[in-house]
Design a protein around this motif. Structure first.
Motif, PDB file in Angstrom:
ATOM      1  N   PRO A 171       0.819  -1.227   0.000  1.00  0.00           N
ATOM      2  CA  PRO A 171       0.000   0.000   0.000  1.00  0.00           C
ATOM      3  C   PRO A 171       0.849   1.273   0.000  1.00  0.00           C
ATOM      4  N   GLU A 172       0.291   2.337  -0.590  1.00  0.00           N
ATOM      5  CA  GLU A 172       0.993   3.628  -0.583  1.00  0.00           C
ATOM      6  C   GLU A 172       0.774   4.345   0.750  1.00  0.00           C
ATOM      7  N   VAL A 173      -0.379   4.114   1.383  1.00  0.00           N
ATOM      8  CA  VAL A 173      -0.619   4.663   2.721  1.00  0.00           C
ATOM      9  C   VAL A 173      -0.178   3.575   3.698  1.00  0.00           C
ATOM     10  N   GLU A 174       0.882   3.857   4.443  1.00  0.00           N
ATOM     11  CA  GLU A 174       1.524   2.833   5.272  1.00  0.00           C
ATOM     12  C   GLU A 174       1.456   3.183   6.754  1.00  0.00           C
ATOM     13  N   THR A 175       1.866   2.243   7.559  1.00  0.00           N
ATOM     14  CA  THR A 175       1.977   2.556   8.988  1.00  0.00           C
ATOM     15  C   THR A 175       3.451   2.785   9.321  1.00  0.00           C
ATOM     16  N   ASP A 176       3.646   3.461  10.434  1.00  0.00           N
ATOM     17  CA  ASP A 176       4.993   3.742  10.926  1.00  0.00           C
ATOM     18  C   ASP A 176       5.774   2.429  11.077  1.00  0.00           C
ATOM     19  N   PHE A 177       5.075   1.356  11.493  1.00  0.00           N
ATOM     20  CA  PHE A 177       5.746   0.076  11.709  1.00  0.00           C
ATOM     21  C   PHE A 177       6.448  -0.414  10.444  1.00  0.00           C
ATOM     22  N   TYR A 178       5.731  -0.429   9.322  1.00  0.00           N
ATOM     23  CA  TYR A 178       6.320  -0.978   8.088  1.00  0.00           C
ATOM     24  C   TYR A 178       7.325  -0.021   7.460  1.00  0.00           C
ATOM     25  N   ASN A 179       7.030   1.294   7.507  1.00  0.00           N
ATOM     26  CA  ASN A 179       7.905   2.250   6.821  1.00  0.00           C
ATOM     27  C   ASN A 179       9.211   2.468   7.582  1.00  0.00           C
ATOM     28  N   PHE A 180       9.147   2.371   8.956  1.00  0.00           N
ATOM     29  CA  PHE A 180      10.334   2.680   9.762  1.00  0.00           C
ATOM     30  C   PHE A 180      10.702   1.562  10.745  1.00  0.00           C
ATOM     31  N   GLU A 181       9.753   1.237  11.632  1.00  0.00           N
ATOM     32  CA  GLU A 181      10.122   0.430  12.787  1.00  0.00           C
ATOM     33  C   GLU A 181      10.677  -0.952  12.427  1.00  0.00           C
ATOM     34  N   ALA A 182       9.947  -1.674  11.562  1.00  0.00           N
ATOM     35  CA  ALA A 182      10.407  -3.008  11.180  1.00  0.00           C
ATOM     36  C   ALA A 182      11.671  -2.944  10.335  1.00  0.00           C
ATOM     37  N   LEU A 183      11.979  -1.724   9.820  1.00  0.00           N
ATOM     38  CA  LEU A 183      13.197  -1.557   9.023  1.00  0.00           C
ATOM     39  C   LEU A 183      14.339  -1.035   9.909  1.00  0.00           C
ATOM     40  N   ASN A 184      14.292  -1.424  11.182  1.00  0.00           N
ATOM     41  CA  ASN A 184      15.377  -1.111  12.101  1.00  0.00           C
ATOM     42  C   ASN A 184      15.475   0.376  12.421  1.00  0.00           C
ATOM     43  N   MET A 185      14.319   1.067  12.383  1.00  0.00           N
ATOM     44  CA  MET A 185      14.322   2.481  12.759  1.00  0.00           C
ATOM     45  C   MET A 185      13.261   2.707  13.816  1.00  0.00           C
ATOM     46  N   PRO A 186      13.562   2.384  15.074  1.00  0.00           N
ATOM     47  CA  PRO A 186      12.579   2.618  16.122  1.00  0.00           C
ATOM     48  C   PRO A 186      12.284   4.117  16.242  1.00  0.00           C
ATOM     49  N   ALA A 187      11.190   4.437  16.964  1.00  0.00           N
ATOM     50  CA  ALA A 187      10.806   5.851  17.114  1.00  0.00           C
ATOM     51  C   ALA A 187      12.009   6.638  17.616  1.00  0.00           C
ATOM     52  N   SER A 188      12.150   7.845  17.150  1.00  0.00           N
ATOM     53  CA  SER A 188      13.227   8.769  17.487  1.00  0.00           C
ATOM     54  C   SER A 188      14.604   8.338  16.974  1.00  0.00           C
ATOM     55  N   HIS A 189      14.640   7.287  16.100  1.00  0.00           N
ATOM     56  CA  HIS A 189      15.926   6.933  15.467  1.00  0.00           C
ATOM     57  C   HIS A 189      16.330   8.089  14.546  1.00  0.00           C
ATOM     58  N   PRO A 190      17.570   8.578  14.673  1.00  0.00           N
ATOM     59  CA  PRO A 190      17.956   9.758  13.867  1.00  0.00           C
ATOM     60  C   PRO A 190      17.852   9.510  12.364  1.00  0.00           C
ATOM     61  N   PRO A 204      30.087   3.260  -0.797  1.00  0.00           N
ATOM     62  CA  PRO A 204      29.632   2.926   0.552  1.00  0.00           C
ATOM     63  C   PRO A 204      28.637   3.969   1.036  1.00  0.00           C
ATOM     64  N   SER A 205      27.625   3.520   1.740  1.00  0.00           N
ATOM     65  CA  SER A 205      26.622   4.450   2.229  1.00  0.00           C
ATOM     66  C   SER A 205      26.016   3.898   3.517  1.00  0.00           C
ATOM     67  N   TYR A 206      24.919   4.507   3.937  1.00  0.00           N
ATOM     68  CA  TYR A 206      24.302   4.015   5.171  1.00  0.00           C
ATOM     69  C   TYR A 206      22.784   3.960   5.016  1.00  0.00           C
ATOM     70  N   PHE A 207      22.219   2.823   5.305  1.00  0.00           N
ATOM     71  CA  PHE A 207      20.771   2.674   5.488  1.00  0.00           C
ATOM     72  C   PHE A 207      20.577   1.832   6.738  1.00  0.00           C
ATOM     73  N   PRO A 208      19.631   2.189   7.588  1.00  0.00           N
ATOM     74  CA  PRO A 208      19.463   1.450   8.853  1.00  0.00           C
ATOM     75  C   PRO A 208      19.064  -0.004   8.632  1.00  0.00           C
ATOM     76  N   PHE A 209      18.490  -0.311   7.489  1.00  0.00           N
ATOM     77  CA  PHE A 209      17.976  -1.668   7.259  1.00  0.00           C
ATOM     78  C   PHE A 209      18.898  -2.544   6.437  1.00  0.00           C
ATOM     79  N   THR A 210      20.089  -2.012   6.073  1.00  0.00           N
ATOM     80  CA  THR A 210      21.074  -2.856   5.379  1.00  0.00           C
ATOM     81  C   THR A 210      22.453  -2.642   6.011  1.00  0.00           C
ATOM     82  N   GLU A 211      23.233  -3.701   6.007  1.00  0.00           N
ATOM     83  CA  GLU A 211      24.592  -3.615   6.554  1.00  0.00           C
ATOM     84  C   GLU A 211      25.457  -4.694   5.907  1.00  0.00           C
ATOM     85  N   PRO A 212      26.462  -4.390   5.123  1.00  0.00           N
ATOM     86  CA  PRO A 212      26.830  -3.034   4.695  1.00  0.00           C
ATOM     87  C   PRO A 212      25.824  -2.468   3.693  1.00  0.00           C
TER      88      PRO A 212
END
Ligand code: FA5
Length: 348
Positions: free
Chosen positions: A137-156, A256-264
Protein backbone atom coordinates in the motif's frame (compact mmCIF):
# COMPACT_ATOMS: atom_id res chain seq x y z
CA UNK A 1 -78.20 -5.00 -76.06
CA UNK A 2 -78.25 -8.79 -76.33
CA UNK A 3 -76.64 -11.15 -73.81
CA UNK A 4 -73.96 -12.01 -76.38
CA UNK A 5 -73.16 -8.31 -76.87
CA UNK A 6 -73.03 -7.78 -73.12
CA UNK A 7 -70.65 -10.75 -72.73
CA UNK A 8 -68.43 -9.61 -75.57
CA UNK A 9 -68.24 -6.05 -74.13
CA UNK A 10 -67.30 -7.45 -70.71
CA UNK A 11 -64.67 -9.70 -72.30
CA UNK A 12 -63.08 -6.82 -74.17
CA UNK A 13 -63.19 -4.63 -71.03
CA UNK A 14 -61.50 -7.47 -69.11
CA UNK A 15 -58.73 -7.61 -71.75
CA UNK A 16 -58.30 -3.87 -71.38
CA UNK A 17 -58.09 -4.28 -67.61
CA UNK A 18 -55.55 -7.12 -67.92
CA UNK A 19 -53.18 -5.09 -70.09
CA UNK A 20 -53.68 -1.59 -68.68
CA UNK A 21 -53.76 -2.18 -64.91
CA UNK A 22 -50.24 -3.64 -64.76
CA UNK A 23 -48.98 -0.83 -66.98
CA UNK A 24 -50.08 1.92 -64.55
CA UNK A 25 -47.09 3.71 -62.99
CA UNK A 26 -48.79 5.91 -60.38
CA UNK A 27 -51.66 5.58 -57.92
CA UNK A 28 -53.39 8.56 -59.57
CA UNK A 29 -53.29 6.91 -63.02
CA UNK A 30 -54.55 3.69 -61.47
CA UNK A 31 -57.48 5.52 -59.89
CA UNK A 32 -58.39 7.10 -63.25
CA UNK A 33 -58.25 3.67 -64.91
CA UNK A 34 -60.44 2.23 -62.12
CA UNK A 35 -63.05 4.93 -62.81
CA UNK A 36 -62.97 4.12 -66.52
CA UNK A 37 -63.42 0.38 -65.79
CA UNK A 38 -65.89 0.38 -62.85
CA UNK A 39 -67.15 3.97 -62.49
CA UNK A 40 -70.77 5.04 -63.08
CA UNK A 41 -70.15 5.89 -66.73
CA UNK A 42 -67.84 2.93 -67.43
CA UNK A 43 -69.03 0.61 -70.26
CA UNK A 44 -69.36 -2.26 -67.76
CA UNK A 45 -71.69 -0.17 -65.59
CA UNK A 46 -73.76 0.93 -68.55
CA UNK A 47 -74.48 -2.69 -69.53
CA UNK A 48 -76.47 -2.95 -66.31
CA UNK A 49 -79.06 -0.61 -67.75
CA UNK A 50 -79.44 -3.03 -70.67
CA UNK A 51 -80.38 -5.93 -68.33
CA UNK A 52 -84.02 -4.84 -68.34
CA UNK A 53 -84.22 -5.49 -72.09
CA UNK A 54 -82.99 -9.05 -71.66
CA UNK A 55 -85.03 -12.11 -71.44
CA UNK A 56 -85.73 -12.94 -67.78
CA UNK A 57 -83.89 -16.25 -68.19
CA UNK A 58 -80.82 -14.45 -69.54
CA UNK A 59 -80.66 -11.84 -66.74
CA UNK A 60 -79.02 -14.08 -64.08
CA UNK A 61 -76.37 -15.11 -66.60
CA UNK A 62 -75.66 -11.50 -67.49
CA UNK A 63 -75.55 -10.66 -63.77
CA UNK A 64 -73.06 -13.47 -63.16
CA UNK A 65 -70.85 -12.31 -66.05
CA UNK A 66 -70.89 -8.73 -64.70
CA UNK A 67 -70.10 -9.94 -61.15
CA UNK A 68 -67.23 -12.10 -62.41
CA UNK A 69 -65.87 -9.13 -64.40
CA UNK A 70 -66.05 -6.80 -61.39
CA UNK A 71 -64.37 -9.35 -59.11
CA UNK A 72 -61.58 -10.00 -61.63
CA UNK A 73 -60.91 -6.29 -62.14
CA UNK A 74 -61.09 -5.49 -58.42
CA UNK A 75 -58.52 -8.18 -57.57
CA UNK A 76 -56.16 -6.86 -60.25
CA UNK A 77 -56.65 -3.26 -59.12
CA UNK A 78 -55.98 -4.12 -55.45
CA UNK A 79 -52.82 -6.04 -56.29
CA UNK A 80 -51.47 -3.20 -58.45
CA UNK A 81 -52.47 -0.61 -55.82
CA UNK A 82 -50.44 -2.47 -53.21
CA UNK A 83 -47.43 -2.71 -55.52
CA UNK A 84 -47.56 0.99 -56.33
CA UNK A 85 -48.07 1.96 -52.66
CA UNK A 86 -45.06 -0.16 -51.63
CA UNK A 87 -42.93 1.33 -54.41
CA UNK A 88 -44.02 4.88 -53.43
CA UNK A 89 -43.18 4.19 -49.76
CA UNK A 90 -39.77 2.79 -50.70
CA UNK A 91 -39.09 5.84 -52.84
CA UNK A 92 -40.16 8.21 -50.04
CA UNK A 93 -37.81 6.43 -47.61
CA UNK A 94 -34.97 6.61 -50.11
CA UNK A 95 -35.60 10.35 -50.67
CA UNK A 96 -35.95 11.12 -46.96
CA UNK A 97 -32.72 9.35 -46.07
CA UNK A 98 -30.20 11.58 -44.32
CA UNK A 99 -26.55 10.77 -44.82
CA UNK A 100 -25.01 10.87 -41.37
CA UNK A 101 -21.72 9.36 -42.45
CA UNK A 102 -19.72 12.53 -42.03
CA UNK A 103 -15.98 12.16 -42.02
CA UNK A 104 -15.01 11.81 -38.35
CA UNK A 105 -12.27 13.70 -36.58
CA UNK A 106 -9.72 11.00 -35.70
CA UNK A 107 -8.99 10.97 -31.95
CA UNK A 108 -5.45 10.11 -31.03
CA UNK A 109 -5.14 6.86 -29.09
CA UNK A 110 -3.34 7.14 -25.78
CA UNK A 111 -0.62 4.86 -24.56
CA UNK A 112 1.09 3.95 -21.29
CA UNK A 113 2.96 6.81 -19.56
CA UNK A 114 6.75 6.64 -19.80
CA UNK A 115 7.05 5.73 -16.11
CA UNK A 116 4.57 2.88 -16.59
CA UNK A 117 6.60 1.71 -19.59
CA UNK A 118 9.83 1.84 -17.57
CA UNK A 119 8.17 -0.06 -14.70
CA UNK A 120 6.90 -2.77 -17.05
CA UNK A 121 10.25 -3.12 -18.78
CA UNK A 122 12.05 -3.44 -15.44
CA UNK A 123 9.48 -5.94 -14.18
CA UNK A 124 10.05 -8.04 -17.32
CA UNK A 125 13.79 -7.77 -16.91
CA UNK A 126 13.69 -8.99 -13.30
CA UNK A 127 11.08 -11.66 -14.04
CA UNK A 128 13.61 -12.91 -16.62
CA UNK A 129 16.16 -13.11 -13.81
CA UNK A 130 13.80 -15.27 -11.71
CA UNK A 131 12.09 -12.58 -9.60
CA UNK A 132 8.41 -12.30 -8.72
CA UNK A 133 6.50 -8.98 -8.61
CA UNK A 134 5.02 -7.85 -5.26
CA UNK A 135 2.88 -4.88 -4.25
CA UNK A 136 2.20 -2.92 -1.08
CA UNK A 137 0.00 0.00 0.00
CA UNK A 138 0.99 3.63 -0.58
CA UNK A 139 -0.62 4.66 2.72
CA UNK A 140 1.52 2.83 5.27
CA UNK A 141 1.98 2.56 8.99
CA UNK A 142 4.99 3.74 10.93
CA UNK A 143 5.75 0.08 11.71
CA UNK A 144 6.32 -0.98 8.09
CA UNK A 145 7.90 2.25 6.82
CA UNK A 146 10.33 2.68 9.76
CA UNK A 147 10.12 0.43 12.79
CA UNK A 148 10.41 -3.01 11.18
CA UNK A 149 13.20 -1.56 9.02
CA UNK A 150 15.38 -1.11 12.10
CA UNK A 151 14.32 2.48 12.76
CA UNK A 152 12.58 2.62 16.12
CA UNK A 153 10.81 5.85 17.11
CA UNK A 154 13.23 8.77 17.49
CA UNK A 155 15.93 6.93 15.47
CA UNK A 156 17.96 9.76 13.87
CA UNK A 157 17.95 7.97 10.48
CA UNK A 158 14.23 8.69 10.15
CA UNK A 159 15.18 12.23 9.19
CA UNK A 160 16.69 10.80 5.97
CA UNK A 161 13.11 10.70 4.74
CA UNK A 162 11.01 13.86 5.02
CA UNK A 163 7.73 12.18 5.73
CA UNK A 164 4.16 13.20 4.90
CA UNK A 165 1.83 12.00 7.66
CA UNK A 166 -1.84 11.16 7.25
CA UNK A 167 -4.39 12.34 9.78
CA UNK A 168 -5.48 8.82 10.79
CA UNK A 169 -5.03 6.78 13.97
CA UNK A 170 -2.56 7.98 16.60
CA UNK A 171 -0.44 11.02 15.63
CA UNK A 172 2.47 9.84 13.48
CA UNK A 173 1.08 6.32 13.08
CA UNK A 174 -0.13 6.50 9.45
CA UNK A 175 1.91 8.02 6.64
CA UNK A 176 2.48 8.09 2.89
CA UNK A 177 5.30 5.63 2.33
CA UNK A 178 8.61 7.37 1.78
CA UNK A 179 10.11 4.40 -0.06
CA UNK A 180 9.13 0.93 -1.33
CA UNK A 181 11.18 -0.80 1.40
CA UNK A 182 8.07 -1.50 3.58
CA UNK A 183 7.05 -4.01 0.89
CA UNK A 184 10.17 -6.02 1.86
CA UNK A 185 8.72 -6.42 5.36
CA UNK A 186 5.26 -7.34 4.09
CA UNK A 187 6.70 -9.94 1.70
CA UNK A 188 8.91 -11.53 4.36
CA UNK A 189 6.03 -11.65 6.86
CA UNK A 190 4.01 -13.70 4.39
CA UNK A 191 6.68 -15.87 2.77
CA UNK A 192 9.41 -18.23 3.78
CA UNK A 193 12.85 -18.05 2.14
CA UNK A 194 14.23 -18.54 -0.45
CA UNK A 195 12.60 -15.64 -2.27
CA UNK A 196 13.36 -13.06 -4.93
CA UNK A 197 10.88 -10.22 -5.47
CA UNK A 198 10.71 -6.76 -6.99
CA UNK A 199 8.12 -4.25 -5.80
CA UNK A 200 7.54 -1.17 -7.97
CA UNK A 201 5.36 1.67 -6.72
CA UNK A 202 4.72 5.29 -5.90
CA UNK A 203 6.41 7.04 -2.97
CA UNK A 204 5.96 10.42 -1.29
CA UNK A 205 8.40 12.76 0.43
CA UNK A 206 8.40 16.39 1.53
CA UNK A 207 11.21 17.03 -0.94
CA UNK A 208 11.55 20.33 -2.75
CA UNK A 209 11.16 20.05 -6.48
CA UNK A 210 14.43 20.23 -8.40
CA UNK A 211 15.81 18.58 -11.54
CA UNK A 212 15.99 15.14 -9.86
CA UNK A 213 13.54 15.36 -6.93
CA UNK A 214 9.77 15.49 -6.78
CA UNK A 215 7.45 15.10 -3.77
CA UNK A 216 5.81 12.19 -5.63
CA UNK A 217 8.00 9.69 -7.46
CA UNK A 218 8.37 5.97 -8.09
CA UNK A 219 10.79 3.38 -6.83
CA UNK A 220 11.48 -0.24 -7.61
CA UNK A 221 12.45 -2.32 -4.61
CA UNK A 222 14.33 -5.60 -4.92
CA UNK A 223 14.76 -8.27 -2.26
CA UNK A 224 16.52 -11.60 -2.40
CA UNK A 225 16.70 -13.85 0.67
CA UNK A 226 18.12 -17.34 1.01
CA UNK A 227 20.97 -19.35 2.43
CA UNK A 228 24.44 -18.12 1.48
CA UNK A 229 23.43 -14.94 -0.40
CA UNK A 230 26.45 -12.59 -0.49
CA UNK A 231 27.38 -9.02 -1.34
CA UNK A 232 28.93 -10.48 -4.51
CA UNK A 233 25.44 -11.61 -5.58
CA UNK A 234 24.16 -8.07 -5.06
CA UNK A 235 27.01 -6.50 -7.04
CA UNK A 236 26.60 -9.08 -9.84
CA UNK A 237 22.85 -8.48 -10.00
CA UNK A 238 23.29 -4.70 -10.21
CA UNK A 239 25.92 -5.09 -12.90
CA UNK A 240 23.77 -7.35 -15.09
CA UNK A 241 20.77 -5.15 -14.56
CA UNK A 242 22.70 -1.97 -15.56
CA UNK A 243 23.96 -3.57 -18.73
CA UNK A 244 20.56 -4.95 -19.65
CA UNK A 245 18.70 -1.71 -18.98
CA UNK A 246 21.10 1.08 -19.97
CA UNK A 247 23.13 -0.67 -22.62
CA UNK A 248 26.89 -0.59 -23.07
CA UNK A 249 27.31 3.26 -23.09
CA UNK A 250 26.60 3.64 -19.38
CA UNK A 251 28.81 2.48 -16.54
CA UNK A 252 27.86 2.13 -12.90
CA UNK A 253 29.59 2.31 -9.55
CA UNK A 254 28.81 1.31 -5.97
CA UNK A 255 29.64 3.73 -3.15
CA UNK A 256 29.63 2.93 0.55
CA UNK A 257 26.62 4.45 2.23
CA UNK A 258 24.30 4.01 5.17
CA UNK A 259 20.77 2.67 5.49
CA UNK A 260 19.46 1.45 8.85
CA UNK A 261 17.98 -1.67 7.26
CA UNK A 262 21.07 -2.86 5.38
CA UNK A 263 24.59 -3.61 6.55
CA UNK A 264 26.83 -3.03 4.70
CA UNK A 265 24.98 -0.44 2.59
CA UNK A 266 25.82 1.11 -0.70
CA UNK A 267 24.64 3.70 -3.15
CA UNK A 268 24.43 2.90 -6.80
CA UNK A 269 25.36 5.54 -9.39
CA UNK A 270 25.41 5.60 -13.18
CA UNK A 271 27.34 7.92 -15.50
CA UNK A 272 25.52 11.21 -16.05
CA UNK A 273 24.46 11.02 -19.66
CA UNK A 274 24.11 14.79 -19.96
CA UNK A 275 27.82 15.53 -19.45
CA UNK A 276 29.13 11.98 -19.97
CA UNK A 277 30.89 12.18 -16.62
CA UNK A 278 32.53 15.60 -16.87
CA UNK A 279 30.10 17.33 -14.46
CA UNK A 280 27.03 19.49 -15.15
CA UNK A 281 24.09 21.09 -13.37
CA UNK A 282 21.96 17.94 -13.65
CA UNK A 283 24.49 15.78 -11.78
CA UNK A 284 25.55 18.60 -9.42
CA UNK A 285 28.97 18.65 -11.13
CA UNK A 286 29.98 15.14 -9.98
CA UNK A 287 29.61 13.28 -13.28
CA UNK A 288 27.53 10.53 -11.70
CA UNK A 289 23.84 10.28 -10.92
CA UNK A 290 22.61 8.32 -7.95
CA UNK A 291 19.98 5.80 -9.01
CA UNK A 292 19.30 4.01 -5.75
CA UNK A 293 20.42 2.48 -2.50
CA UNK A 294 21.25 -1.12 -1.72
CA UNK A 295 22.87 -3.42 0.80
CA UNK A 296 22.76 -6.69 2.72
CA UNK A 297 19.56 -7.03 4.76
CA UNK A 298 20.30 -6.10 8.38
CA UNK A 299 19.86 -9.02 10.84
CA UNK A 300 17.50 -6.82 12.91
CA UNK A 301 15.10 -6.68 9.94
CA UNK A 302 15.15 -10.48 9.66
CA UNK A 303 14.35 -10.69 13.38
CA UNK A 304 11.45 -8.22 13.03
CA UNK A 305 9.80 -10.52 10.47
CA UNK A 306 10.61 -13.78 12.28
CA UNK A 307 13.49 -15.01 10.05
CA UNK A 308 16.60 -16.51 11.65
CA UNK A 309 19.58 -14.29 10.68
CA UNK A 310 21.90 -17.19 11.48
CA UNK A 311 20.22 -19.24 8.75
CA UNK A 312 19.50 -16.79 5.95
CA UNK A 313 21.15 -13.78 4.41
CA UNK A 314 19.85 -11.47 1.71
CA UNK A 315 20.30 -8.30 -0.25
CA UNK A 316 17.95 -5.46 -1.09
CA UNK A 317 17.97 -2.46 -3.38
CA UNK A 318 15.67 0.44 -4.19
CA UNK A 319 15.90 2.53 -7.38
CA UNK A 320 14.11 5.70 -8.45
CA UNK A 321 12.19 5.05 -11.67
CA UNK A 322 12.07 8.71 -12.75
CA UNK A 323 15.81 8.91 -12.20
CA UNK A 324 16.37 5.82 -14.33
CA UNK A 325 14.16 7.15 -17.12
CA UNK A 326 15.97 10.51 -16.96
CA UNK A 327 19.29 8.76 -17.45
CA UNK A 328 18.10 6.42 -20.12
CA UNK A 329 16.24 8.96 -22.26
CA UNK A 330 18.14 12.17 -21.44
CA UNK A 331 15.29 13.97 -19.64
CA UNK A 332 16.90 16.83 -17.78
CA UNK A 333 14.01 17.74 -15.40
CA UNK A 334 11.80 15.37 -13.41
CA UNK A 335 8.88 17.78 -13.88
CA UNK A 336 8.42 16.47 -17.43
CA UNK A 337 6.89 13.25 -16.01
CA UNK A 338 4.15 15.12 -14.18
CA UNK A 339 3.42 18.08 -16.50
CA UNK A 340 1.30 15.91 -18.80
CA UNK A 341 2.48 17.83 -21.84
CA UNK A 342 1.46 15.62 -24.76
CA UNK A 343 4.40 16.88 -26.82
CA UNK A 344 6.63 15.18 -24.25
CA UNK A 345 4.44 12.13 -23.66
CA UNK A 346 4.06 11.42 -27.40
CA UNK A 347 7.81 10.97 -27.75
CA UNK A 348 7.77 7.69 -25.84
C1 FA5 B 1 15.79 4.58 -0.18
O1 FA5 B 1 14.66 5.05 -0.35
C2 FA5 B 1 15.97 3.19 0.26
N1 FA5 B 1 14.73 2.63 0.65
C3 FA5 B 1 16.66 2.40 -0.84
C4 FA5 B 1 17.14 1.07 -0.35
C5 FA5 B 1 16.37 -0.05 -0.54
C6 FA5 B 1 18.36 0.96 0.28
C7 FA5 B 1 16.79 -1.30 -0.12
C8 FA5 B 1 18.81 -0.28 0.72
C9 FA5 B 1 18.03 -1.38 0.51
P1 FA5 B 1 16.99 6.73 -1.04
O2 FA5 B 1 16.31 7.67 -0.13
O3 FA5 B 1 18.40 6.99 -1.36
O4 FA5 B 1 16.88 5.23 -0.53
O5 FA5 B 1 16.13 6.67 -2.41
C10 FA5 B 1 16.46 5.74 -3.42
C11 FA5 B 1 16.29 6.35 -4.78
O6 FA5 B 1 14.97 6.85 -4.94
C12 FA5 B 1 17.16 7.55 -5.05
O7 FA5 B 1 18.47 7.15 -5.43
C13 FA5 B 1 16.45 8.22 -6.17
O8 FA5 B 1 16.71 7.56 -7.39
C14 FA5 B 1 15.01 7.96 -5.78
N2 FA5 B 1 14.47 9.13 -5.07
C15 FA5 B 1 14.54 9.42 -3.77
N3 FA5 B 1 13.90 10.55 -3.47
C16 FA5 B 1 13.40 11.01 -4.63
C17 FA5 B 1 12.61 12.14 -5.01
N4 FA5 B 1 12.20 13.03 -4.14
N5 FA5 B 1 12.26 12.29 -6.31
C18 FA5 B 1 12.67 11.37 -7.22
N6 FA5 B 1 13.37 10.29 -6.94
C19 FA5 B 1 13.75 10.10 -5.66
Amino acid sequence: MSLAEIESLLTSEQHRADTEIVAMRTLNDLEALERSLLGKTAPASLVKAAFKDLDTKERPEAGKALGAFKHHVTVLLDARRQELAAAAAAQRIAEDRIDVTMPSRPRPLGHAHLIAQVREELEDLFIGMGYEVAEGPEVETDFYNFEALNMPASHPARSMWDTLYVDLGDPGEVLLRTHTSPVQVRVMQNRTPPLAVVAPGRCYRRDTLDARHSPVFHQLEGLVVGEGITFGDLAGTLESFTRAYFGPGITSRLRPSYFPFTEPSGEFDVTCIFCEGSGCSVCSQVGWIEIGGCGMVDPNVFEAVGYDPEQVTGFAFGFGLERMAQMRFGIDHIRAFFDNDVRFLEQF
